[in-house]
Design a protein around this motif. Structure first.
Motif, short mmCIF file in Angstrom:
data_model
loop_
_atom_site.label_atom_id
_atom_site.label_comp_id
_atom_site.label_asym_id
_atom_site.label_seq_id
_atom_site.Cartn_x
_atom_site.Cartn_y
_atom_site.Cartn_z
N GLU A 369 0.82 -1.20 0.00
CA GLU A 369 0.00 0.00 0.00
C GLU A 369 0.86 1.26 0.00
O GLU A 369 1.87 1.32 0.69
CB GLU A 369 -0.91 0.02 1.24
CG GLU A 369 -1.82 -1.19 1.35
CD GLU A 369 -2.63 -1.19 2.63
OE1 GLU A 369 -2.35 -0.34 3.51
OE2 GLU A 369 -3.53 -2.04 2.77
N VAL A 395 -1.51 -7.30 -4.36
CA VAL A 395 -2.01 -5.98 -4.72
C VAL A 395 -0.92 -4.96 -4.46
O VAL A 395 -0.38 -4.87 -3.36
CB VAL A 395 -3.27 -5.60 -3.91
CG1 VAL A 395 -3.73 -4.19 -4.27
CG2 VAL A 395 -4.39 -6.60 -4.15
N THR A 397 -0.40 -0.92 -4.67
CA THR A 397 -1.07 0.36 -4.83
C THR A 397 -0.03 1.47 -4.78
O THR A 397 0.64 1.66 -3.76
CB THR A 397 -2.12 0.58 -3.72
OG1 THR A 397 -3.03 -0.50 -3.72
CG2 THR A 397 -2.87 1.88 -3.94
N GLU A 400 -0.20 8.27 -4.35
CA GLU A 400 -0.66 9.42 -5.12
C GLU A 400 0.25 10.62 -4.92
O GLU A 400 0.49 11.39 -5.84
CB GLU A 400 -2.09 9.77 -4.73
CG GLU A 400 -2.67 10.91 -5.56
CD GLU A 400 -4.14 11.11 -5.30
OE1 GLU A 400 -4.76 11.90 -6.03
OE2 GLU A 400 -4.67 10.48 -4.37
N THR A 437 -2.93 -7.28 -8.90
CA THR A 437 -3.39 -5.97 -9.33
C THR A 437 -2.32 -4.92 -9.07
O THR A 437 -1.69 -4.91 -8.01
CB THR A 437 -4.67 -5.57 -8.57
OG1 THR A 437 -5.68 -6.53 -8.82
CG2 THR A 437 -5.16 -4.20 -9.01
N GLU A 439 -2.28 -0.89 -8.97
CA GLU A 439 -3.21 0.25 -8.96
C GLU A 439 -2.44 1.56 -9.05
O GLU A 439 -1.56 1.83 -8.23
CB GLU A 439 -4.05 0.22 -7.68
CG GLU A 439 -4.91 -1.02 -7.55
CD GLU A 439 -5.76 -1.03 -6.29
OE1 GLU A 439 -5.56 -0.13 -5.45
OE2 GLU A 439 -6.60 -1.93 -6.16
N LYS A 448 0.87 4.62 -16.98
CA LYS A 448 0.15 3.65 -16.15
C LYS A 448 0.30 2.25 -16.74
O LYS A 448 -0.67 1.59 -17.10
CB LYS A 448 -1.31 4.06 -16.02
CG LYS A 448 -1.49 5.40 -15.32
CD LYS A 448 -2.92 5.88 -15.35
CE LYS A 448 -3.03 7.25 -14.70
NZ LYS A 448 -4.40 7.80 -14.77
N GLU A 465 -4.61 -7.43 -13.56
CA GLU A 465 -5.63 -6.41 -13.81
C GLU A 465 -5.08 -5.06 -13.41
O GLU A 465 -4.63 -4.88 -12.27
CB GLU A 465 -6.89 -6.71 -13.00
CG GLU A 465 -7.98 -5.66 -13.14
CD GLU A 465 -9.17 -5.96 -12.27
OE1 GLU A 465 -9.99 -5.06 -12.06
OE2 GLU A 465 -9.26 -7.11 -11.80
N THR A 466 -5.07 -4.12 -14.32
CA THR A 466 -4.63 -2.77 -14.01
C THR A 466 -5.83 -1.98 -13.48
O THR A 466 -6.86 -1.89 -14.14
CB THR A 466 -4.06 -2.08 -15.25
OG1 THR A 466 -2.99 -2.87 -15.77
CG2 THR A 466 -3.54 -0.70 -14.90
N SER A 467 -5.69 -1.43 -12.31
CA SER A 467 -6.80 -0.70 -11.70
C SER A 467 -6.42 0.75 -11.55
O SER A 467 -5.38 1.08 -11.00
CB SER A 467 -7.13 -1.31 -10.31
OG SER A 467 -8.10 -0.54 -9.67
N VAL A 468 -7.29 1.64 -12.06
CA VAL A 468 -7.09 3.08 -11.90
C VAL A 468 -8.25 3.62 -11.07
O VAL A 468 -9.36 3.83 -11.61
CB VAL A 468 -7.01 3.79 -13.26
CG1 VAL A 468 -6.75 5.28 -13.07
CG2 VAL A 468 -5.93 3.16 -14.12
N PRO A 469 -8.08 3.77 -9.77
CA PRO A 469 -9.20 4.17 -8.92
C PRO A 469 -9.67 5.59 -9.25
O PRO A 469 -8.88 6.45 -9.63
CB PRO A 469 -8.62 4.09 -7.51
CG PRO A 469 -7.14 4.25 -7.70
CD PRO A 469 -6.83 3.63 -9.01
#
Length: 471
Positions: A369, A395, A397, A400, A437, A439, A448, A465-469
């Motif tokens: 994370e 996962v 992440t 940001e 994933t 993210e 990305k 799986e590419t995740s863009v929240p």
């Protein structure tokens, strides 16, 4: 047999070395037992622990070491992966069995004097021994200039001691104590077997030079559980000697279980290397939590280090706020030559006995994370790619808000800058990724791309799986 020493009261400086060592010797002569220190502050010079003896630091008791460099005379040991003469560890045991350190008190290495001396030496630009305690070691280690170093200062021969070292010991127990402010590595186990470490706190300031928490060096059958790390360098290291000297000894670190530990701060959480000549194998890391260490699981090596690193499993771990949760780096830079040296060449080099081999790495249920620099860094050598990496149910992440560029994911030399913050891949044979994933933050202009496939990646199987929240 039980012996007890009560701390003397008063404000005058004192030295409890003889009292403590005499009690340990008496216990050993009587067949063994426990020495309990209780009642306040003890101050001591170096201590030699013996077979069948347990040193117990009771609650509200501190064993503090006197930072007089001349008192820590030469002993034969292993220092940054090379057998040599170095300063006597603060607490030292050699060729012993059924022994250990326990209790809920504190052992304080008073490391500041040692750190300040090293910083001043570097500020002066010194590259040679100067002081009597350095010159004494230089005379005992005539080939020290050609010996590898991880950056601790071998060229000065100021070979600082660990707080606690067991050398060639069997049935070692370290329970519950608080170990802090080590001059060099906090706790160092060399050539030991059947080791159990539980409930221990390893603590050093984040700016303490080379203040690793716990290093296992050519050890086997080790169980580490419920420990807490907050140190100035790597938290928990697995090593097995450096270069030609490590190959000569040829003793791996193997059969290690690390579980339910917490790590806060430090350059790496669980670290393999960079001294890997004897090999590291059969290691399981599970149910650990890492907060704001620079890297999470960190494998670091390079040409010239040698050894096979294999069968490493990371399971059910959480890493928060780290630069990069997963690093497998065959271009590790610190302590090495300049980037243009052939050691760091991107072209295949001849395979020799000092070419490292990494294979059979499994990462399962890792949650990374707020990754500051990158999701992962997996870079092998072109002449000997990393083999068989499995990443499942993970996962990653990405942070940001971060001031850390992707280049800070790993400490490397000779490689180009990465194209993004995804999983960097280079020189790998058989990589399988399942149910994983990556993210990326929505409000970013960066690339990305979950995978950064640079060169020589063979047999790649991806279920990602590419995740863009949406923020």
């Amino acid at each position: 047999m039980e012996l007890e020493l009560i701390a003397e009261q008063g404000n005058n400086p004192r030295d409890d070395s003889r009292r403590i060592q005499s009690a340990i010797n008496n216990l050993a002569a009587a067949g063994g037992g426990s020495l309990h220190l209780r009642g306040g502050l003890f101050q001591s010079g170096p201590i030699l622990l013996r077979s069948q003896v347990y040193l117990i630091i009771e609650e509200d008791t501190v064993l503090s070491f006197i930072p007089d460099f001349d008192r820590y005379g030469p002993v034969w040991t292993r220092w940054e992966g090379v057998e040599c003469w170095a300063m006597h560890p603060l607490i030292f045991a050699r060729d012993s069995e059924n022994l250990g350190v326990k209790g809920s008190g504190i052992i304080d290495g008073n490391g500041k004097a040692w750190w300040d001396f090293l910083r001043q030496s570097r500020k002066e630009g010194r590259r040679e021994p100067k002081h009597p305690f350095e010159e004494r070691l230089a005379a005992l280690n005539p080939t020290y200039r050609t010996q590898p170093s991880g950056g601790g200062g071998r060229e000065l021969q100021f070979l600082r001691p660990p707080l606690l070292q067991f050398f060639n010991c069997k049935n070692v127990e370290i329970f519950d104590v608080h170990l802090q402010n080590s001059p060099f590595w906090n706790t160092h186990l060399v050539y030991c077997e059947q080791v159990h470490i539980a409930g221990v706190t390893f603590q050093n300031p984040h700016d303490g030079p080379n203040t690793d928490g716990l290093n296992l060096d050519s050890c086997n059958q080790v169980h580490i559980e419920r420990c807490h790390f907050d140190v100035g360098d790597d938290c928990l290291g697995l090593k097995s000697g450096s270069g030609e000297d490590g190959l000569r000894v040829n003793r791996p670190t193997e059969s290690v279980l690390i579980e339910n530990c917490t790590m806060q701060g430090g350059h790496g959480g669980i670290v393999i290397g960079s001294e890997t000549a004897g090999g590291v194998r059969n290691v399981t890391i599970r149910n650990c939590q890492l907060d704001e260490t620079d890297r999470g699981l960190r494998i670091k090596t390079r040409r010239g280090r040698g050894g096979t690193i294999e069968n490493i499993q990371l399971e059910n771990c959480i890493m928060r706020g780290v630069l990069c949760p997963l690093v497998i780096n065959c271009y590790y830079g610190p302590g090495g030559p300049p980037p243009e040296d052939p050691i760091f060449s991107r072209s295949p080099q001849p395979i020799t006995v000092t070419t490292p081999l990494i294979r059979d790495i499994r990462v399962h249920s890792l949650k990374g994370e707020d990754c500051k620099a990158a999701a992962a860094f997996i870079v092998g050598l072109p002449e000997r790619p990393i083999e068989n990496v499995h990443i499942e149910d993970c996962v990653f992440t990405l942070s940001e808000n971060t001031d850390h560029p992707p280049s800070e994911a790993a400490m490397y030399r000779g490689l180009p800058l990465p194209a993004g913050r995804g999983i960097r891949l280079r020189n790998i044979r058989h990589l399988q990724v399942k149910r994983t994933t990556v993210e990326f933050p929505a409000r970013t202009q960066e690339q990305k791309e979950p995978f950064l496939i640079e060169d020589n990646v063979e047999d790649l199987s991806i279920e990602i799986e590419t995740s863009v929240p949406q923020v």
